[in-house]
Motif scaffolding. Structure first.
Motif, PDB file in Angstrom:
ATOM      1  N   ARG A 158       0.851  -1.194   0.000  1.00 40.32           N
ATOM      2  CA  ARG A 158       0.000   0.000   0.000  1.00 40.32           C
ATOM      3  C   ARG A 158       0.880   1.235   0.000  1.00 40.32           C
ATOM      4  NH1 ARG A 158      -1.476  -1.074   5.916  1.00 40.32           N
ATOM      5  NH2 ARG A 158      -3.397  -2.011   5.109  1.00 40.32           N
ATOM      6  N   SER A 159       0.262   2.372  -0.341  1.00 37.65           N
ATOM      7  CA  SER A 159       0.956   3.652  -0.274  1.00 37.65           C
ATOM      8  C   SER A 159      -0.047   4.733   0.093  1.00 37.65           C
ATOM      9  CB  SER A 159       1.620   3.993  -1.615  1.00 37.65           C
ATOM     10  OG  SER A 159       0.641   4.189  -2.625  1.00 37.65           O
ATOM     11  N   GLU A 160       0.449   5.853   0.588  1.00 34.07           N
ATOM     12  CA  GLU A 160      -0.380   7.012   0.895  1.00 34.07           C
ATOM     13  C   GLU A 160       0.492   8.252   0.818  1.00 34.07           C
ATOM     14  OE1 GLU A 160      -1.894   6.541   4.865  1.00 34.07           O
ATOM     15  OE2 GLU A 160      -0.064   7.314   5.819  1.00 34.07           O
ATOM     16  N   PRO A 161      -0.112   9.431   0.593  1.00 32.36           N
ATOM     17  CA  PRO A 161       0.695  10.654   0.561  1.00 32.36           C
ATOM     18  C   PRO A 161       1.393  10.871   1.901  1.00 32.36           C
ATOM     19  CG  PRO A 161      -1.476  11.055  -0.354  1.00 32.36           C
ATOM     20  CD  PRO A 161      -1.536   9.700   0.293  1.00 32.36           C
ATOM     21  N   LEU A 162       2.625  11.276   1.854  1.00 30.60           N
ATOM     22  CA  LEU A 162       3.359  11.607   3.071  1.00 30.60           C
ATOM     23  C   LEU A 162       3.011  13.028   3.484  1.00 30.60           C
ATOM     24  CD1 LEU A 162       5.651  10.301   4.867  1.00 30.60           C
ATOM     25  CD2 LEU A 162       7.246  11.694   3.536  1.00 30.60           C
ATOM     26  N   PRO A 163       2.710  13.271   4.755  1.00 30.86           N
ATOM     27  CA  PRO A 163       2.369  14.631   5.195  1.00 30.86           C
ATOM     28  C   PRO A 163       3.470  15.633   4.855  1.00 30.86           C
ATOM     29  CG  PRO A 163       1.847  13.037   6.914  1.00 30.86           C
ATOM     30  CD  PRO A 163       2.612  12.294   5.861  1.00 30.86           C
ATOM     31  N   ASP A 164       3.048  16.860   4.495  1.00 34.07           N
ATOM     32  CA  ASP A 164       4.011  17.886   4.125  1.00 34.07           C
ATOM     33  C   ASP A 164       5.063  18.137   5.205  1.00 34.07           C
ATOM     34  OD1 ASP A 164       2.520  18.129   1.859  1.00 34.07           O
ATOM     35  OD2 ASP A 164       1.769  20.154   2.255  1.00 34.07           O
ATOM     36  N   VAL A 165       4.642  18.045   6.478  1.00 36.07           N
ATOM     37  CA  VAL A 165       5.569  18.331   7.569  1.00 36.07           C
ATOM     38  C   VAL A 165       6.738  17.357   7.591  1.00 36.07           C
ATOM     39  CG1 VAL A 165       4.387  16.915   9.320  1.00 36.07           C
ATOM     40  CG2 VAL A 165       5.667  18.958  10.019  1.00 36.07           C
ATOM     41  N   LEU A 166       6.582  16.192   6.977  1.00 41.13           N
ATOM     42  CA  LEU A 166       7.660  15.210   6.900  1.00 41.13           C
ATOM     43  C   LEU A 166       8.374  15.267   5.561  1.00 41.13           C
ATOM     44  CD1 LEU A 166       5.874  12.133   8.533  1.00 41.13           C
ATOM     45  CD2 LEU A 166       7.371  13.823   9.617  1.00 41.13           C
ATOM     46  N   GLY A 167       8.098  16.312   4.790  1.00 41.64           N
ATOM     47  CA  GLY A 167       8.564  16.367   3.416  1.00 41.64           C
ATOM     48  C   GLY A 167       9.968  16.894   3.227  1.00 41.64           C
ATOM     49  N   LEU A 168      10.395  16.836   1.977  1.00 43.90           N
ATOM     50  CA  LEU A 168      11.676  17.364   1.543  1.00 43.90           C
ATOM     51  C   LEU A 168      11.433  18.430   0.484  1.00 43.90           C
ATOM     52  CD1 LEU A 168      13.734  14.060   1.101  1.00 43.90           C
ATOM     53  CD2 LEU A 168      13.763  15.613   3.068  1.00 43.90           C
ATOM     54  N   GLU A 169      12.203  19.517   0.512  1.00 46.93           N
ATOM     55  CA  GLU A 169      12.088  20.548  -0.509  1.00 46.93           C
ATOM     56  C   GLU A 169      12.552  19.992  -1.850  1.00 46.93           C
ATOM     57  OE1 GLU A 169      14.208  24.012   0.634  1.00 46.93           O
ATOM     58  OE2 GLU A 169      13.004  24.368   2.437  1.00 46.93           O
ATOM     59  N   GLY A 170      11.893  20.411  -2.924  1.00 48.99           N
ATOM     60  CA  GLY A 170      12.254  19.945  -4.248  1.00 48.99           C
ATOM     61  C   GLY A 170      11.543  18.681  -4.655  1.00 48.99           C
ATOM     62  N   THR A 171      10.567  18.267  -3.844  1.00 49.47           N
ATOM     63  CA  THR A 171       9.826  17.045  -4.135  1.00 49.47           C
ATOM     64  C   THR A 171       8.541  17.372  -4.886  1.00 49.47           C
ATOM     65  OG1 THR A 171      10.672  16.088  -2.092  1.00 49.47           O
ATOM     66  CG2 THR A 171       8.839  14.962  -3.119  1.00 49.47           C
ATOM     67  N   GLY A 172       8.264  16.629  -5.978  1.00 54.84           N
ATOM     68  CA  GLY A 172       7.026  16.797  -6.712  1.00 54.84           C
ATOM     69  C   GLY A 172       5.942  15.869  -6.222  1.00 54.84           C
ATOM     70  N   ALA A 173       6.342  14.748  -5.660  1.00 50.99           N
ATOM     71  CA  ALA A 173       5.412  13.772  -5.081  1.00 50.99           C
ATOM     72  C   ALA A 173       6.156  12.994  -4.017  1.00 50.99           C
ATOM     73  CB  ALA A 173       4.885  12.825  -6.162  1.00 50.99           C
ATOM     74  N   GLN A 174       5.442  12.667  -2.934  1.00 49.60           N
ATOM     75  CA  GLN A 174       6.085  11.900  -1.875  1.00 49.60           C
ATOM     76  C   GLN A 174       5.058  11.009  -1.190  1.00 49.60           C
ATOM     77  OE1 GLN A 174       7.834  15.034   0.437  1.00 49.60           O
ATOM     78  NE2 GLN A 174       5.968  15.470   1.567  1.00 49.60           N
ATOM     79  N   TYR A 175       5.496   9.851  -0.807  1.00 54.86           N
ATOM     80  CA  TYR A 175       4.597   8.822  -0.301  1.00 54.86           C
ATOM     81  C   TYR A 175       5.194   8.094   0.896  1.00 54.86           C
ATOM     82  CZ  TYR A 175       3.185   9.237  -5.222  1.00 54.86           C
ATOM     83  OH  TYR A 175       2.823   9.706  -6.454  1.00 54.86           O
ATOM     84  N   ARG A 176       4.307   7.584   1.748  1.00 53.27           N
ATOM     85  CA  ARG A 176       4.663   6.466   2.611  1.00 53.27           C
ATOM     86  C   ARG A 176       4.422   5.214   1.792  1.00 53.27           C
ATOM     87  NH1 ARG A 176       1.676   8.856   7.246  1.00 53.27           N
ATOM     88  NH2 ARG A 176       3.243   9.649   8.705  1.00 53.27           N
TER      89      ARG A 176
END
Length: 412
Positions: A62-80
């Motif tokens: 499975r996958s889900e969007p990773l919360p912005d607060v756990l994000g990295l700058e320069g990312t177009g999409a990020q997931y758990r």
């Protein structure tokens, strides 16, 4: 003993994983039950896999969007992500492992973004310490953002049992290597249109050992993963016959937060050797913090070690280190030091693991590996990671461009 000098995420809607379930191999295994004594639980339902785990390493569960607060700058999409892997302790049983995927913003190059498979350093052993849940250190954020800025996607495993179900075997190199390799397979299946099967293993400290181990396991375990090179910094290396690279100096009598690592070592050792009792390793004044190690992440456990003024000499019984030494050697065992692809080794001169990394470069070169070794004399275990990144980026770019790497085996 291990010391601190030795160890040390803006998402688009995730692609639905339901379509993948129809592809799951019929050969499956039940997910392990949670064990509070090994820090399981206290995360979101995403990390709990109640069904059978497919015996197909790298299968995306499975996958889900990773919360912005756990994000990295320069990312177009990020997931758990949650994916199937292989239990690295026993070597056979399927397990579910969690992690995160960061895809750069913008239009990918022809063929897709190359992939950095990131292996993190020690965070703790409780599920809540998984970086995809807990977050990352500023050091690691800066480092990973640099790779994104330079045109690489990043997939970051949490490791077996850290976030996902079951115990985390901590320094077990095979477990960490399998989890790392299978995170790449899961990432490629989730974002096949934007990612290229051109993979570089990158790790620090515990993760440095993981990527070196993965470099040995990958050709046999995952020939479908197009692994091209490895970058290892702060690597823990403990070859048989070279006990001096682990033992270091006598136990210090000064208060030291690195006592925290000893608690994690005992927890992991008990998974394979239940006869190990904390009372055999720790003095009475150190035992209360052992209970905290089951639920605390590294920063909190180190803070309590400082507050209680524990020194290694006061916390550890002399016979305790001998009791754990055989486990350390077994957990840190490498399948080979002959690597089929070039390996970058970055070692800080003030890192307590400097001798170990020097020995690794020597042994790997003697085995016929192409090693580019660098020493950063004024730096310690942690700060070497980002300081070495311009050199490791140049190394990786050269490999991806098809250029030959000139071996440099001596770390002076």
């Amino acid at each position: 003993m291990f010391t601190k000098t030795m160890f040390h995420g803006i998402g688009r809607t995730a692609l639905p994983a339901l379509a993948l379930f129809a592809l799951v191999s019929p050969v499956q295994a039940a997910a392990p039950l949670g064990d509070p004594l090994q820090g399981d639980g206290r995360t979101s339902p995403f990390y709990t896999w109640n069904g059978s785990v497919p015996q197909h390493p790298g299968r995306l569960l499975r996958s889900e969007p990773l919360p912005d607060v756990l994000g990295l700058e320069g990312t177009g999409a990020q997931y758990r992500i949650l994916y199937a892997s292989t239990d690295g302790v026993g070597g056979k049983k399927p397990v579910a492992v969690s992690g995160a995927l960061f895809v750069p913003a913008g239009t990918p190059p022809e063929g897709g973004w190359p992939v950095i498979a990131w292996a993190h350093g020690t965070f703790g052993m409780a599920d809540i310490c998984a970086p995809s849940w807990h977050g990352r250190s500023y050091r690691d954020v800066r480092f990973l953002q640099s790779w994104l800025k330079n045109g690489f996607a990043v997939v970051a495993t949490d490791y077996q049992g850290l976030g996902g179900p079951g115990p985390n075997p901590a320094l077990n190199n095979r477990a960490n290597a399998y989890a790392l390799i299978d995170s790449v397979r899961a990432a490629l299946s989730l974002h096949a249109a934007k990612l290229a099967n051109r993979v570089v293993f990158v790790g620090q400290s515990q993760g440095g050992s993981a990527v070196v181990a993965a470099s040995g396991y990958a050709p046999g375990y995952a020939p479908d993963v197009n692994w091209l090179a490895t970058v290892a910094t702060g690597t823990i290396y403990a070859p048989e016959g070279h006990d001096h690279v682990l033992d270091g100096k006598p136990l210090s009598s000064k208060p030291d937060p690195t006592v925290a690592y000893q608690y994690y070592s005992v927890l992991a050792a008990q998974q394979t050797d239940p006869t190990i009792r904390a009372e055999e390793i720790f003095t009475p004044e150190a035992l209360p913090l052992f209970k905290q190690a089951r639920i605390y992440c590294l920063d909190s456990l180190e803070g309590d070690a400082v507050e209680t003024q524990l020194s290694p000499a006061a916390a550890l019984k002399p016979e305790g280190q001998a009791r754990l030494k055989s486990w350390w050697h077994e957990a840190l065992k490498l399948p080979t030091v002959h690597f089929e692809r070039p390996v970058f080794i970055g070692a800080g001169g003030k890192d307590g693991l400097f001798i170990a990394q020097k020995q690794l470069a020597t042994d790997a070169c003697a085995a016929g590996s192409v090693i580019e070794a660098h020493a950063y004399h004024d730096l310690g275990h942690s700060d070497t990671l980002n300081a070495s990144q311009p050199d490791s980026l140049r190394f990786v770019q050269a490999v991806l461009a098809g250029k030959a790497i000139q071996p440099h085996c001596d770390i002076e």
